[in-house]
Design an enzyme around this catalytic site. Structure first.
Site, PDB file in Angstrom:
ATOM      1  N   ARG A 115       3.964  -5.701   0.903  1.00 19.06           N
ATOM      2  CA  ARG A 115       3.487  -5.376   2.488  1.00 19.06           C
ATOM      3  C   ARG A 115       2.177  -5.966   2.608  1.00 19.06           C
ATOM      4  NH1 ARG A 115       4.950  -0.270   3.688  1.00 19.06           N
ATOM      5  NH2 ARG A 115       3.695  -0.149   5.535  1.00 19.06           N
TER       6      ARG A 115
ATOM      7  N   GLU B  23      11.161   1.569  13.130  1.00 13.61           N
ATOM      8  CA  GLU B  23      11.284   3.121  13.708  1.00 13.61           C
ATOM      9  C   GLU B  23      10.567   2.901  14.978  1.00 13.61           C
ATOM     10  OE1 GLU B  23      10.408   6.294  10.991  1.00 13.61           O
ATOM     11  OE2 GLU B  23      11.102   7.886  12.395  1.00 13.61           O
TER      12      GLU B  23
ATOM     13  N   LYS C 141       0.792   3.984  10.397  1.00 11.72           N
ATOM     14  CA  LYS C 141       1.297   4.374  11.947  1.00 11.72           C
ATOM     15  C   LYS C 141       0.656   5.734  12.415  1.00 11.72           C
ATOM     16  CE  LYS C 141       5.906   2.745  12.068  1.00 11.72           C
ATOM     17  NZ  LYS C 141       7.122   2.800  12.647  1.00 11.72           N
TER      18      LYS C 141
HETATM   19  P1  ATP Z   1       6.602   4.185   8.820  1.00 16.37           P
HETATM   20  O1  ATP Z   1       7.887   4.027   8.214  1.00 16.37           O
HETATM   21  O2  ATP Z   1       5.512   5.046   7.841  1.00 16.37           O
HETATM   22  O3  ATP Z   1       6.750   4.780  10.058  1.00 16.37           O
HETATM   23  P2  ATP Z   1       6.635   1.582   8.447  1.00 16.37           P
HETATM   24  O4  ATP Z   1       5.195   0.716   8.844  1.00 16.37           O
HETATM   25  O5  ATP Z   1       7.401   1.472   7.633  1.00 16.37           O
HETATM   26  O6  ATP Z   1       6.030   3.005   8.851  1.00 16.37           O
HETATM   27  P3  ATP Z   1       8.832   0.819  10.007  1.00 16.37           P
HETATM   28  O7  ATP Z   1       9.042   0.768  11.477  1.00 16.37           O
HETATM   29  O8  ATP Z   1       9.566   1.524   9.375  1.00 16.37           O
HETATM   30  O9  ATP Z   1       7.414   1.293   9.862  1.00 16.37           O
HETATM   31  O10 ATP Z   1       8.758  -0.722   9.633  1.00 16.37           O
HETATM   32  C1  ATP Z   1       9.826  -1.724   9.999  1.00 16.37           C
HETATM   33  C2  ATP Z   1       9.811  -2.793   9.115  1.00 16.37           C
HETATM   34  O11 ATP Z   1       8.392  -3.433   8.922  1.00 16.37           O
HETATM   35  C3  ATP Z   1      10.011  -2.454   7.870  1.00 16.37           C
HETATM   36  O12 ATP Z   1      11.072  -3.353   7.079  1.00 16.37           O
HETATM   37  C4  ATP Z   1       8.795  -2.376   6.738  1.00 16.37           C
HETATM   38  O13 ATP Z   1       9.021  -2.587   5.666  1.00 16.37           O
HETATM   39  C5  ATP Z   1       8.147  -3.428   7.580  1.00 16.37           C
HETATM   40  N1  ATP Z   1       6.507  -3.324   7.430  1.00 16.37           N
HETATM   41  C6  ATP Z   1       5.879  -2.298   7.695  1.00 16.37           C
HETATM   42  N2  ATP Z   1       4.626  -2.159   7.354  1.00 16.37           N
HETATM   43  C7  ATP Z   1       4.509  -3.355   7.030  1.00 16.37           C
HETATM   44  C8  ATP Z   1       3.291  -4.304   6.221  1.00 16.37           C
HETATM   45  N3  ATP Z   1       2.076  -3.650   6.204  1.00 16.37           N
HETATM   46  N4  ATP Z   1       3.570  -5.569   5.835  1.00 16.37           N
HETATM   47  C9  ATP Z   1       4.874  -6.143   5.843  1.00 16.37           C
HETATM   48  N5  ATP Z   1       6.022  -5.392   6.234  1.00 16.37           N
HETATM   49  C10 ATP Z   1       5.787  -4.120   6.691  1.00 16.37           C
END
Ligand code: ATP
Ligand code: MG
Length: 564
Positions: A266, A40, A276
């Protein structure tokens, strides 16, 4: 000074997701595996995303498929073009390439809308007039079943009409939503008539004001996967309970392909945060120098810090892919980085806390270049000339006037080796009026040129040094953990109180060798005996700034030694 790092093709470990992909290929269920990385664009990517990138792009590479980069841009309130650009730059820098497979969920808004209309027509979705608070109250809990909305059984035509009017902008934010009509009694809360569309009057970075209703993650994600022909939709564990909804939507819509969702744990790291929202707070609150601050766990920050992409990829392989949540030591990431740098980083001289040494018997105007190897671990890296003269800088703490018992470095009357140059013997000290030593006097042995004595004499210490006349002034920023506690904000503590007050120490009076005048941001070098450092983007002509990437001390190796 460019150092080649190997391409990201090192053999990966077999993990449960790779086993699934291999089995699907072997059974002919999948011909070509297609994965996706779906950020995102509401912030910069961090080391957790790097794990997901290495997994998704890695699988595509290893099994002869491809990985889509899809921006999950369904929430215009928080998303910005700056993030879209930064995310692409970071993935490229990490060593991965999506080729022509760059997509935006917003490109599917028309298709998603049509499918939503179809769900209404088939009786599988309805427009709900309850407020967000009322919807929450009707939802129930894990132990209490939900209640049906009074609008759940409104006529299909009425929902169709209202949904269209939601689209044309007739209603304010929050007035109505579109919900799937599944089961308010389901033990899975995600199946209790989940929201598919909400009204958001906001300008979208890509679609502008074309829309004022936006699909939720749940509605956009699986359908986007299906549109793109994604075979393995790999996400983190918090989406496990969403999988039944993912499947329900795929089964109730005439989507062009059948993707499957798989979840892995994760990445969590000690001494930092991955949220974030918190990272944005650190930036906007002025706690750091920006998203790319060298202390941030962002890819941009790690890069500015001097972490090589290869070290980050190796770390991702090292931590592996598991189904259970765990926290990894920051020291392990540093260990992976040090491992690469030890092999690739060129060695250079820098003196962070200088004290002057005058070699009394060295000719006043003489300067000579001594030859210093660029990397003892890699003879192919060659050597470089470093100017030597009568006046030198050495580290203040390499001298003790009254040496402690196990201190073997310079002291009055004692001989040490100046690396690759000469043996020198301290003959006296000069003090200021407060009694502080401000200069050392010394003599040298011309027969030891290059750093070895023909008579086999071996001083107990070898020091790094710089010619005072040739050394370049530099600012050096010493970095440490962003948070002093391994678990920032745990046990109800205020996260910001756990910030490490010494996470950045700026040393302003340092010197570096002249060859570093042209140091480039992506070249991490080893300052001999001090650690790994790289030029910072703040470097300007005549004003060098270096970041400490990592120290030479491998705390991870120590942790391991203790364990075994
Ligand atoms: P948010 O959704 O709270 O903005 P997010 O960290 O989930 O934050 P995204 O941009 O949705 O951000 O994440 C993109 C991809 O990265 C998703 O598939 C998510 O599952 C993966 N991802 C995010 N954080 C982690 C992590 N700490 N370890 C592994 N994969 C992650
Ligand atoms: Mg997310």
């Amino acid at each position: 000074m460019t150092v080649e790092s190997s391409p990201p093709s090192a053999p990966e470990r077999r993990d449960f997701i790779r086993e699934i992909v291999a089995a699907d290929l072997a059974a002919g269920r999948v011909a070509v595996p297609v994965t996706r990385f779906p950020p995102e664009p509401n912030g910069y990517l961090h080391i957790g995303h790097a794990k997901s990138i290495c997994l998704n792009f890695g699988i595509a590479q290893e099994f002869g498929g491809w990985c889509n980069l899809r921006f999950d841009d369904t929430n215009p309130a928080k998303e910005e073009q700056e993030y879209v650009d930064a995310i692409q730059a970071d993935i490229r820098w990490l060593g991965f390439d999506w080729g022509e497979h760059l997509y935006f969920a917003s490109d599917y808004f028309e298709q998603l809308y049509d499918w939503a209309v179809q769900l209404i027509r088939s009786g599988d979705a309805y427009v709900d007039d309850l407020s967000p608070d009322e919807i929450r109250a009707h939802r129930g809990t894990l132990t209490k079943r939900g209640r049906n909305s009074p609008w759940r059984d409104r006529p299909i035509d009425e929902s169709l009409d209202l949904f269209e009017r939601m689209r044309t902008g007739e209603f304010p934010n929050g007035a109505r939503v579109l919900r799937a009509r599944i089961d308010m009694a389901s033990p899975n809360l995600n199946l209790r008539d989940p929201v598919l569309y909400r009204i958001v009057h906001a300008t979208h970075p890509r679609t502008g004001d074309a829309w004022c209703i936006y699909p939720t993650y749940d509605f956009a994600h699986g359908q986007s996967d299906a549109i793109e022909g994604v075979t393995h939709s790999i996400c983190t564990l918090e989406f496990e309970a969403h999988r039944p909804l993912y499947d329900w939507l795929i089964e109730h819509l005439p989507v062009p392909s059948r993707p499957h969702q798989y979840e892995f744990a994760r990445l969590n790291l000690t001494h930092t945060v991955m949220s974030k929202r918190v990272l944005l707070g650190l930036v906007t609150g002025g706690y750091v120098r920006g998203w790319d601050d060298p202390r941030m766990p962002t890819i941009a920050g790690l890069r500015r810090r001097g972490f090589p992409a290869e070290g980050i990829r190796n770390f991702a392989t090292e931590v592996g892919v598991a189904k259970a949540d765990s926290v990894h030591e920051m020291a392990l990431l540093e260990h992976s980085v040090r491992d690469v740098l030890n092999r690739t980083a060129l060695r250079r001289f820098a003196v962070l806390d200088p004290i002057r040494v005058v070699i009394e018997d060295y000719p006043e105007d003489q300067v000579e270049d001594v030859d210093v190897p660029n990397n003892p671990e890699d003879p192919a890296a060659g050597s470089r000339p470093v100017p030597f003269g009568r006046e030198l800088w050495i580290e203040r703490d390499d001298f003790m006037e009254d040496p402690a018992p196990r201190f073997f470095r310079l002291a009055p009357g004692r001989e040490v080796r100046l690396r690759a140059a000469y043996f020198v013997t301290c003959t006296g000290v000069v003090k200021d009026e407060t009694g502080r030593v401000v200069e050392l006097r010394a003599t040298y042995d011309p027969a030891t040129r290059g750093g070895d004595s023909p008579d086999g004499r071996r001083p107990k210490a070898t020091l790094h040094w710089l010619s005072a006349r040739h050394a370049l002034p530099a600012e050096v920023r010493l970095y440490d953990y962003l948070f002093s506690r391994p678990d920032p904000g745990a046990d109800g503590r205020d996260l910001f109180e756990d910030l490490n007050p010494d996470s950045e120490r700026v040393v302003s009076g340092a010197f570096v060798e002249p060859s570093l005048a042209e140091a480039r941001v992506d070249d991490t070098v080893q300052f001999e005996r001090l650690g790994y450092f790289c030029a910072d983007v703040d470097t300007a002509p005549g004003a060098l700034v270096f970041n400490r990437t990592v120290t030479l001390k491998d705390t991870w190796a120590k942790v391991q030694a203790k364990g075994s």
